[in-house]
Enzyme design. Sequence first.
Site, PDB file in Angstrom:
ATOM      1  N   ASP A  17       0.997   4.224   0.140  1.00  0.00           N
ATOM      2  CA  ASP A  17      -0.183   4.768  -0.516  1.00  0.00           C
ATOM      3  C   ASP A  17      -1.251   3.689  -0.714  1.00  0.00           C
ATOM      4  O   ASP A  17      -0.943   2.566  -1.133  1.00  0.00           O
ATOM      5  CB  ASP A  17       0.262   5.332  -1.877  1.00  0.00           C
ATOM      6  CG  ASP A  17      -0.790   6.190  -2.524  1.00  0.00           C
ATOM      7  OD1 ASP A  17      -1.140   7.236  -1.945  1.00  0.00           O
ATOM      8  OD2 ASP A  17      -1.279   5.821  -3.627  1.00  0.00           O
ATOM      9  N   ASP A  64       7.173   8.254   0.635  1.00  0.00           N
ATOM     10  CA  ASP A  64       5.947   7.663   0.121  1.00  0.00           C
ATOM     11  C   ASP A  64       6.296   6.466  -0.759  1.00  0.00           C
ATOM     12  O   ASP A  64       7.145   6.589  -1.642  1.00  0.00           O
ATOM     13  CB  ASP A  64       5.213   8.712  -0.737  1.00  0.00           C
ATOM     14  CG  ASP A  64       3.776   8.888  -0.326  1.00  0.00           C
ATOM     15  OD1 ASP A  64       3.048   7.883  -0.336  1.00  0.00           O
ATOM     16  OD2 ASP A  64       3.385  10.026  -0.007  1.00  0.00           O
ATOM     17  N   HIS A 104      -3.122  15.905   2.568  1.00  0.00           N
ATOM     18  CA  HIS A 104      -3.243  16.597   1.283  1.00  0.00           C
ATOM     19  C   HIS A 104      -4.470  16.184   0.471  1.00  0.00           C
ATOM     20  O   HIS A 104      -4.676  16.703  -0.627  1.00  0.00           O
ATOM     21  CB  HIS A 104      -1.954  16.389   0.467  1.00  0.00           C
ATOM     22  CG  HIS A 104      -1.730  14.943   0.122  1.00  0.00           C
ATOM     23  ND1 HIS A 104      -1.157  14.050   0.989  1.00  0.00           N
ATOM     24  CD2 HIS A 104      -2.034  14.243  -0.978  1.00  0.00           C
ATOM     25  CE1 HIS A 104      -1.109  12.854   0.425  1.00  0.00           C
ATOM     26  NE2 HIS A 104      -1.635  12.943  -0.769  1.00  0.00           N
ATOM     27  N   ASP A 105      -5.249  15.243   0.993  1.00  0.00           N
ATOM     28  CA  ASP A 105      -6.448  14.802   0.268  1.00  0.00           C
ATOM     29  C   ASP A 105      -7.744  15.318   0.878  1.00  0.00           C
ATOM     30  O   ASP A 105      -8.819  15.067   0.332  1.00  0.00           O
ATOM     31  CB  ASP A 105      -6.516  13.262   0.269  1.00  0.00           C
ATOM     32  CG  ASP A 105      -5.406  12.649  -0.556  1.00  0.00           C
ATOM     33  OD1 ASP A 105      -5.020  13.248  -1.573  1.00  0.00           O
ATOM     34  OD2 ASP A 105      -4.912  11.571  -0.169  1.00  0.00           O
ATOM     35  N   GLU A 162      -1.589   3.982   4.481  1.00  0.00           N
ATOM     36  CA  GLU A 162      -2.780   4.792   4.206  1.00  0.00           C
ATOM     37  C   GLU A 162      -3.955   3.849   3.988  1.00  0.00           C
ATOM     38  O   GLU A 162      -3.985   3.091   3.013  1.00  0.00           O
ATOM     39  CB  GLU A 162      -2.593   5.654   2.955  1.00  0.00           C
ATOM     40  CG  GLU A 162      -3.773   6.610   2.780  1.00  0.00           C
ATOM     41  CD  GLU A 162      -3.998   7.090   1.357  1.00  0.00           C
ATOM     42  OE1 GLU A 162      -4.667   8.112   1.178  1.00  0.00           O
ATOM     43  OE2 GLU A 162      -3.530   6.434   0.409  1.00  0.00           O
TER      44      GLU A 162
HETATM   45  C1  NOJ Z   1      -3.662   8.599  -1.994  1.00  0.00           C
HETATM   46  C2  NOJ Z   1      -2.921   9.873  -2.132  1.00  0.00           C
HETATM   47  O1  NOJ Z   1      -2.821  10.483  -0.876  1.00  0.00           O
HETATM   48  C3  NOJ Z   1      -3.671  10.699  -3.143  1.00  0.00           C
HETATM   49  O2  NOJ Z   1      -3.197  12.012  -3.178  1.00  0.00           O
HETATM   50  C4  NOJ Z   1      -3.602  10.009  -4.472  1.00  0.00           C
HETATM   51  O3  NOJ Z   1      -4.404  10.705  -5.402  1.00  0.00           O
HETATM   52  C5  NOJ Z   1      -4.089   8.580  -4.382  1.00  0.00           C
HETATM   53  N1  NOJ Z   1      -3.610   7.887  -3.241  1.00  0.00           N
HETATM   54  C6  NOJ Z   1      -3.653   7.783  -5.579  1.00  0.00           C
HETATM   55  O4  NOJ Z   1      -2.280   7.533  -5.500  1.00  0.00           O
END
Ligand code: NOJ
Length: 606
Positions: free
Chosen positions: A272, A170, A398-399, A336
Site C-alpha cells: 500500500d 496487502d 477499489h480506489d 502501489e
Molecule cells: C491505498 C488504498 O488502496 C486505499 O484504499 C487506502 O485508502 C489508502 N491506500 C490508504 O491506506
Amino acid sequence: MIAVTPGRLGSRIRAVSKRALAAPPPDCGGNQGCGKPEENGHAHASAGGVPPPVAHPACGVRDHCGVPTQNPPRHPWWQRAVFYEVYVRSFQDSNGDGIGDLAGVIDRLDYLEWLGVTAIWLTPFYPSPMVDGGYDIADYRGVDPRFGTLETFDRLVAEAHRRSLRVIVDLVPNHTSDQHPWFVDARSSRTARHRDWYLWHDPGPEGAPPNNWISEIGGSSWQLDERTGQYYLHSFAVEQPDLNWRNREVREAMYDVMRFWLDRAVDGFRIDVLWYLVKDELWRHNPVNPYYVPGEDPAHAALVDTYGSDQPEVHEVVAEMREVLDEYEDRVMVGEIYLPVTRLIEYYGWGGREGVHLPFNFHLITQPWDARGLAVTIDEYEGGLPANAWPTWVIGNHDKPRVVSRVGTGQARVATLLLCTLRGTPTVYYGDELGMPNGHVPHALVTDPLALNAADGSQEGRDEYRSPMAWTRAPQGGFTSGSPWIPLPEAPLESVEGQRDDPDSFLGLYRKLLELRRAHEALQVGRYLPIPASGDLLAFRRLAGEEEIVVAANLGHEPVELTVPQEPPLRILLQLVEGSVSDLAHGRLRLAGDDAVIALVQPPGT
Ligand code: NOJ
Ligand code: CA
C-alpha cells in the site's frame, strides 16, 4: 544481499521447501523450472525465444509441478501471471452478515480458476476499526472476525495453491490504525516506548499545524494530540497515523510482519502507498498547484506533493523489503505507486539494489482515454523500463471509478483487450469481468472517509466502486443471504450466471482473452513493437520466436482503418465488433467504432 544469518536463512528456506512439496505452489509455466531436462519436450527456454505454453508433461498441472529448478527461470511465474484483485468485503459473503469474507473467497476459487486468472490479491482482512475499509490496521498478524480466522486464511491459501492459484496479500506499512497498540502507547506520553515510531512535531506559530500538507482524505495532514501537545502526521485519515520509517525498530517490526505472512505461504505482497513511506526530514511546505480546480479536484491536489512522498530515501526501504522477500523462494512484491513514468520506474531498483518486481502502472486509469496520449505513455514506459524490468498494467481498482463508468461499455471492452495484450502482467479488478459499472450508495451507508470528509459533497467516495459481486440472478446476486453492506449495482448488469454461457458477454470476452494469452507466447511474454498510427487508433505488434501478433484498438466511436506493412496474410484471432470486413491478404484491418482486433501474422505455408 540477504541480511540474515546463514542459519536463519537456511531454516526458513527449508521450511518453505517442505511446504512446497506438501502443497505445490502454482505455475512453472514451462520455464519456471520444473527440474525436467529441456530435451524432454518441456522447454524451459528454447534457443531463439521464450518457451512454449505447454502443460508440464510430468505433473500434468497447467503451469507447475513443484519440483525445484535446475536452471534459473527465463520468466518467473509473476511475469506470466494474470492477477485478480479480490476486494474481500464485496466478493462473497458466507455467513449472511452482508460482508464478504475469506470463507466466501474459498467458495469462489473454482470460478477464478475457470475464469483463467492465476493469482489473487486479497485486500486487507486484518483486525481493524474499518475507518478506511481495513487499510487502518490494528493488528498486522491476525484476521478480523468479520472476515474469518487465521485457520480460514491458511485454508484459503492451501485451497488456492491446490488449484495452481497464487495468493498475495496487502501489506500496509505507511500507517497503522490509531487503535493499534503501538500508537495507543505512542500517544500516551512524549517519553513512551513507541513515541518515535510515529511522526510528531511541535505546533507552528499560534498553534498551527507544522506545515501546509493536505491529507489524501482532505484537511490538514496533521492532528493535534491534546494530551501531549504535539501534532502527529496522518497522510490519510486522522485515524491512520503515519509510521516513522527512519526508525530502525519500525522497519524491523514491519519486516517481521512480512515474514509472518511469508511463513504462512503467501506468494507475496501488494504494498500500500509504497511511495509515501519516507517524508522530507525538514518538513518543508508543499508548493501550490496552479492547475488545481476547487470543487472538482480532491482537496489534496491543491498542493504539489513535493515533500510528503517519493523522497530518495524511500528506495533504501524498498530495497530492504525486497531483501526480506528474497529470504524466501519465488515470491513477488507489487507496489502501489501513483507517479509519472519517469519516477515510477525507479521503484524497480535503485543504486544497484533490487526494488519491487511490479510497481503498479496506473496510466490506463489516470490518463484521459485518448489514443495519442496513451500511445506516448506506453512508448515512454516501454522505452524507460530498466533492463530486465517487467511491465504491468491495470484498468481498475477499489480506489478508482469502474472502467465502464469512466469510458463507457464499448470502450471498456477495448480497454480490456489492451489490458490483456499489452506487454506485461495484468491485474483484473473483481466485477470488471462482468462490465460492472459504479454502484449507487445511499448517503446513510457511505463508509469511505474520503466522502465523509468532504462535507460539501464534492467527493462521491470510493464505496461506489466496491459494489458486491453479482454471482447469480437470485436476490442480492448470490453475494449474501442477508443484507449487503452496500447495494449491488442496479440492473441491467448481468451476473456471472447470466453471462457465463454467452461468448459475446463481457465475461465471455475476458475468458477468451485470457485463453488467447495462454495459447500465444507472443501475447504472454513476447516483445512489444509500436505500429505508427494516428487519430483514435492504437496499434502494436507482439513477437516471440516465430510468432507475431498484431493488435489494433480503436479508442473512438467512428470506423478506422489500419494497413499493417508486411508480407504474409493476417488471421483474426479476436475482433470485438462483428461485421467489419478486413482485407487480410494485404494487411488491411477495418475496425468499427469501439472495436479492437487481435490478428496473427500467418507464417508462410500455414
Ligand atoms: C491505498 C488504498 O488502496 C486505499 O484504499 C487506502 O485508502 C489508502 N491506500 C490508504 O491506506
Ligand atoms: Ca460475512
